[in-house]
Design a protein around this motif. Structure first.
Motif, mmCIF file in Angstrom:
data_model
loop_
_atom_site.group_PDB
_atom_site.id
_atom_site.type_symbol
_atom_site.label_atom_id
_atom_site.label_comp_id
_atom_site.label_asym_id
_atom_site.label_seq_id
_atom_site.Cartn_x
_atom_site.Cartn_y
_atom_site.Cartn_z
ATOM 1 N N MET A 1 -13.155 -22.523 -0.187
ATOM 2 C CA MET A 1 -13.462 -22.595 1.245
ATOM 3 C C MET A 1 -12.164 -22.541 2.030
ATOM 4 O O MET A 1 -11.254 -23.335 1.801
ATOM 5 N N ASN A 2 -12.091 -21.611 2.981
ATOM 6 C CA ASN A 2 -10.907 -21.503 3.826
ATOM 7 C C ASN A 2 -11.136 -22.326 5.095
ATOM 8 O O ASN A 2 -11.648 -21.827 6.097
ATOM 9 N N PHE A 3 -10.765 -23.608 5.031
ATOM 10 C CA PHE A 3 -10.992 -24.487 6.170
ATOM 11 C C PHE A 3 -10.108 -24.122 7.364
ATOM 12 O O PHE A 3 -10.450 -24.432 8.506
ATOM 13 N N LYS A 4 -8.984 -23.461 7.106
ATOM 14 C CA LYS A 4 -8.123 -23.033 8.223
ATOM 15 C C LYS A 4 -8.870 -22.050 9.119
ATOM 16 O O LYS A 4 -8.791 -22.124 10.344
ATOM 17 N N ASN A 5 -9.592 -21.113 8.504
ATOM 18 C CA ASN A 5 -10.388 -20.158 9.285
ATOM 19 C C ASN A 5 -11.463 -20.867 10.092
ATOM 20 O O ASN A 5 -11.723 -20.528 11.256
ATOM 21 N N LEU A 6 -12.095 -21.867 9.474
ATOM 22 C CA LEU A 6 -13.141 -22.619 10.153
ATOM 23 C C LEU A 6 -12.569 -23.344 11.372
ATOM 24 O O LEU A 6 -13.152 -23.300 12.464
ATOM 25 N N LEU A 7 -11.426 -23.999 11.204
ATOM 26 C CA LEU A 7 -10.822 -24.739 12.313
ATOM 27 C C LEU A 7 -10.360 -23.798 13.421
ATOM 28 O O LEU A 7 -10.505 -24.106 14.610
#
Length: 221
Positions: A1-7
């Motif tokens: 999961m790319n949480f940076k993209n989500l944020l």
């Protein structure tokens, strides 16, 4: 999961919190959402592996809508500033909730202002065996993690059917039986965030089981 993209997506959404922007970025939103659902599916399997009573909750069933309910909260923005989802979502019970926001996130669980029937069941369980419930709340690691019950409205007097000098009156007056703790975006982006999710699930499990057994027992009668 790319949480940076989500944020990053959430930050831009809050700067452009309107349907026009969302429509123009719909494909991007769906890509982030699908990535998050994939992460939820993985966590669903990991949590099921450590809890024999876990209620299977695939990502699509656990994820919350990103739209705010403007019918009941007309002054809120069109879209939320976070992605949220529940695990172990057995009907009528309190789930384990994970929320990922721009600056911080939250782990929470229990029952937020349950309906009268479930609230009565919880109070009856505490009346019968409140010592066990308080023992859970006073566990050092639990207290360090969550502090105590989530602060919400309380009755000024004893609930109907209970006396003001009841030994557990301090708990019985609650309308909400839930706990929560926050985590930073820095923790989210660290390797091993999934291990933190599992740790929080385990820490909260005795609390949630107590409440859920109370409401499920009433439903089975």
């Amino acid at each position: 999961m790319n949480f940076k993209n989500l944020l990053t997506f959430l930050k831009e959404l809050q700067q452009n919190n309107n349907k026009e922007w969302m429509d123009a970025n719909r494909k991007r939103y769906m890509a982030v959402r699908n990535d998050f659902i994939g992460w939820l599916d993985d966590m669903n399997l990991r949590l099921a592996a450590i809890d024999d009573e876990y209620y299977d909750t695939p990502g699509k069933k656990g994820i919350n809508r990103i739209n705010n309910n403007l019918m009941f909260h007309p002054n809120k923005p069109v879209y939320k500033d976070h992605f949220g989802a529940g695990f172990d979502k057995r009907p009528s019970t309190g789930d384990f909730y994970v929320e990922i926001g721009i600056e911080q996130g939250m782990f929470a669980g229990g029952l937020w202002r349950p309906d009268p029937k479930r609230l009565k069941s919880i109070r009856e369980a505490i009346d019968y065996n409140g010592e066990e419930f308080k023992k859970i709340l006073k566990q050092p690691s639990f207290k360090k993690t969550f502090g105590g019950l989530y602060e919400d409205e309380k009755l000024k007097k004893a609930p109907k059917g209970f006396s003001n000098d009841h030994p557990h009156i301090d708990v019985l007056r609650n309308k909400t039986f839930a706990v929560a703790t926050m985590f930073s975006s820095r923790e989210l982006l660290k390797p091993g965030f999934e291990d933190l999710v599992i740790q929080m699930y385990k820490e909260m499990l005795p609390f949630r089981r107590y409440l859920n057994q109370a409401v499920l027992m009433e439903e089975s009668l």
